[in-house]
Enzyme design. Sequence first.
Site, PDB file in Angstrom:
ATOM      1  N   GLU A  40      54.401  25.595  73.753  1.00  0.00           N
ATOM      2  CA  GLU A  40      55.304  25.304  72.703  1.00  0.00           C
ATOM      3  C   GLU A  40      56.168  26.047  73.333  1.00  0.00           C
ATOM      4  OE1 GLU A  40      53.281  27.859  69.309  1.00  0.00           O
ATOM      5  OE2 GLU A  40      55.438  26.874  68.295  1.00  0.00           O
ATOM      6  N   ARG A 265      43.395  35.132  80.212  1.00  0.00           N
ATOM      7  CA  ARG A 265      44.153  34.725  80.289  1.00  0.00           C
ATOM      8  C   ARG A 265      45.259  36.325  81.562  1.00  0.00           C
ATOM      9  NH1 ARG A 265      46.659  34.746  75.703  1.00  0.00           N
ATOM     10  NH2 ARG A 265      49.288  35.103  76.259  1.00  0.00           N
ATOM     11  N   LYS A 275      55.298  36.014  74.532  1.00  0.00           N
ATOM     12  CA  LYS A 275      56.745  35.563  74.302  1.00  0.00           C
ATOM     13  C   LYS A 275      57.370  36.212  72.902  1.00  0.00           C
ATOM     14  CE  LYS A 275      54.926  31.569  74.247  1.00  0.00           C
ATOM     15  NZ  LYS A 275      54.762  29.258  74.805  1.00  0.00           N
TER      16      LYS A 275
HETATM   17  P1  ATP Z   1      52.392  33.869  74.475  1.00  0.00           P
HETATM   18  O1  ATP Z   1      50.809  34.660  73.973  1.00  0.00           O
HETATM   19  O2  ATP Z   1      53.019  34.170  75.481  1.00  0.00           O
HETATM   20  O3  ATP Z   1      53.413  33.470  73.411  1.00  0.00           O
HETATM   21  P2  ATP Z   1      50.905  30.953  74.276  1.00  0.00           P
HETATM   22  O4  ATP Z   1      49.315  31.193  74.650  1.00  0.00           O
HETATM   23  O5  ATP Z   1      50.997  31.108  72.861  1.00  0.00           O
HETATM   24  O6  ATP Z   1      51.440  32.448  75.361  1.00  0.00           O
HETATM   25  P3  ATP Z   1      51.458  29.302  75.211  1.00  0.00           P
HETATM   26  O7  ATP Z   1      53.117  28.399  75.266  1.00  0.00           O
HETATM   27  O8  ATP Z   1      50.832  27.998  73.907  1.00  0.00           O
HETATM   28  O9  ATP Z   1      52.279  30.208  74.918  1.00  0.00           O
HETATM   29  O10 ATP Z   1      51.509  28.167  75.935  1.00  0.00           O
HETATM   30  C1  ATP Z   1      51.207  27.316  77.063  1.00  0.00           C
HETATM   31  C2  ATP Z   1      49.869  27.966  77.807  1.00  0.00           C
HETATM   32  O11 ATP Z   1      49.361  29.297  78.834  1.00  0.00           O
HETATM   33  C3  ATP Z   1      48.569  27.876  77.093  1.00  0.00           C
HETATM   34  O12 ATP Z   1      48.153  27.017  77.788  1.00  0.00           O
HETATM   35  C4  ATP Z   1      47.624  29.073  77.277  1.00  0.00           C
HETATM   36  O13 ATP Z   1      46.821  29.004  77.239  1.00  0.00           O
HETATM   37  C5  ATP Z   1      48.517  29.419  78.563  1.00  0.00           C
HETATM   38  N1  ATP Z   1      48.686  30.510  79.280  1.00  0.00           N
HETATM   39  C6  ATP Z   1      50.012  31.375  78.029  1.00  0.00           C
HETATM   40  N2  ATP Z   1      49.647  32.931  78.495  1.00  0.00           N
HETATM   41  C7  ATP Z   1      48.835  32.824  79.376  1.00  0.00           C
HETATM   42  C8  ATP Z   1      48.677  33.870  80.148  1.00  0.00           C
HETATM   43  N3  ATP Z   1      48.935  35.122  80.045  1.00  0.00           N
HETATM   44  N4  ATP Z   1      47.618  33.802  81.132  1.00  0.00           N
HETATM   45  C9  ATP Z   1      46.997  32.484  81.796  1.00  0.00           C
HETATM   46  N5  ATP Z   1      47.584  31.577  80.819  1.00  0.00           N
HETATM   47  C10 ATP Z   1      48.101  31.609  79.560  1.00  0.00           C
HETATM   48 MG    MG Z   2      49.774  28.882  72.452  1.00  0.00          MG
END
Ligand code: ATP
Ligand code: MG
Length: 556
Positions: A40, A265, A275
């Site tokens: 995102e 994760r 984020k």
């Molecule tokens: P955050 O929790 O940091 O805001 P998010 O999951 O909201 O991260 P996205 O932009 O939706 O951020 O993430 C894009 C991809 O990265 C998703 O497929 C998510 O599963 C993966 N992802 C995000 N954080 C991690 C992590 N700590 N380890 C592995 N994969 C991750």
């Molecule tokens: Mg997300």
Amino acid sequence: METKTTTAPTSTPSNFIKNIVNEDLKSGKVSQIITRFPPEPNGYLHIGHAKSICLNFDLADEFNGLTNLRFDDTNPAKEDIEYVESIKEDVAWLGYTWDGLFFASNYFEEMYSRAVLLIRKGLAYVDEQTAEQIRETRGTLTEPGKESPYRNRSAEENLALFERMRAGEFKDGERVLRAKIDMSSPNINFRDPVIYRVVHAHHHNTGDQWCIYPMYAFAHPLEDAIEGVTHSICTLEFEDQRPFYDWVVRECEMPSVPRQYEFARLNLTNTVMSKRKLKQLVDEKAVDGWDDPRMPTISGLRRRGFTPESIRTFAREIGVAKSNSTVDAKMLDHFIREDLKLKALRTMGILNPLKVVITNYPEDQVEMLVAENNTENPEMGTREIPFSREIYIEQDDFMENPPNKYFRLFPGNEVRLKNAYFIKCNDFIKDENGKVIELHCTYDPETKSGSGFTGRKVKGTIHWVDAKSAVPAEFRLYEPLILDDEENEGASFLENLNPNSLQIVQGFVEENMKQAKPHDKFQFFRHGYFNVDPKYTTADHLVFNLVVSLKSSFEV
Ligand code: ATP
Ligand code: MG
């Protein structure tokens, strides 16, 4: 089937997702896999995302498949084109080339028509309850939810209302579209989840074209299906969403059927990895932007001096598991040391200078000494370094009253100067505060480095730079930004920042470092690996970021 040439590793460690892909290809369930990385665009990517990027791209590369970079931009309020650009830059820098570049927002029309299909099938309805009422009537894990009074409107009525939602007749929150499934389902995600909401906000891609936006749980499976994604890999939190994911694909009658798989994760010790929190650090100016070298962002790691290779190796080696755990941040340090060990030029830099006058060295003489560029990699050759009567050494390489087993300089003691001569300390000068500001030493011309001198041995070897030719340099030394893991989860993580996370010292480097360019990486003898900072380095001001110290406290 499209064929690709790739630079993929011949084989990455095996994992459960790889096994599934292998089976699916063998059984003919799919003929070519398609994965995606779906960020995102509401912040910069972090090392957790790197794990997901490597997993998705490596998987496709290894099985001659395809990987899309897809912006999951269904939430206009928090998204920004700046983030889109940074994400593209970071994925490319990590060494990956996407096969398709897509924006979920380009599918809004198709998503709308799939929602209309659900309404026609009696599987979605427009609700007028407030967000709070909807939350209150969802029930709990042990109690069923309550049906909305608006649940049983006719399809025609719902269609008309949904059209009016799209036309902008309602304010934010006044109407939502909900899937009509089962308010007493043991899986709460099946209790008539909201699939569309009214948001009057400008979207970075679609502008003001839409005032209704699909919810993540509805949009994501459609995005995957539209692109023909075969293996949709996400983190464990989404496990309970999987039945609804499948429901959406099936009931929306998507021709292509993606499957969702969940993995753990990445969590790192002493590191915030959300984020939202990283944005807070940036917004509250606790750090110097998203690319502050203390940030766990890809751009921060890049500025710090991590290489794409080290991050990829890290991501592959930590593995892909089904249960959450926390990885020691020292492991990342280990992989950058490994990567730079044979690549980085080994040079001498003085972080806390103390002047040494070599009293028996001729006043105007300068000689050129030979230094190896990397003692573990002879292919890197040698360089010449000037030596003359005045040099700088580290302040802590001298002690007036040393403890036992201190083998560096103290009155009467002799040490080896790396790449040069033995010197012996005879005298020192203090300032008015009692601080030692200058040493007087003598050198022994017989002991020149490389001369094969075997007359006597000394226990200490210290580094130095020639005072006359030395180049002033700023060193930025880092410690973890976050002090205590326990507190990471709390809302108060901002109060738990390490006050010593950045320390700036002014020192000297060898004359030949004048040619150093941003992102050049060096090993400073006895200190560690450093990267030329791209932000603060100018033509006459060199700034080095500590990537990692030399000490290896983690071995795999
Ligand atoms: P955050 O929790 O940091 O805001 P998010 O999951 O909201 O991260 P996205 O932009 O939706 O951020 O993430 C894009 C991809 O990265 C998703 O497929 C998510 O599963 C993966 N992802 C995000 N954080 C991690 C992590 N700590 N380890 C592995 N994969 C991750
Ligand atoms: Mg997300």
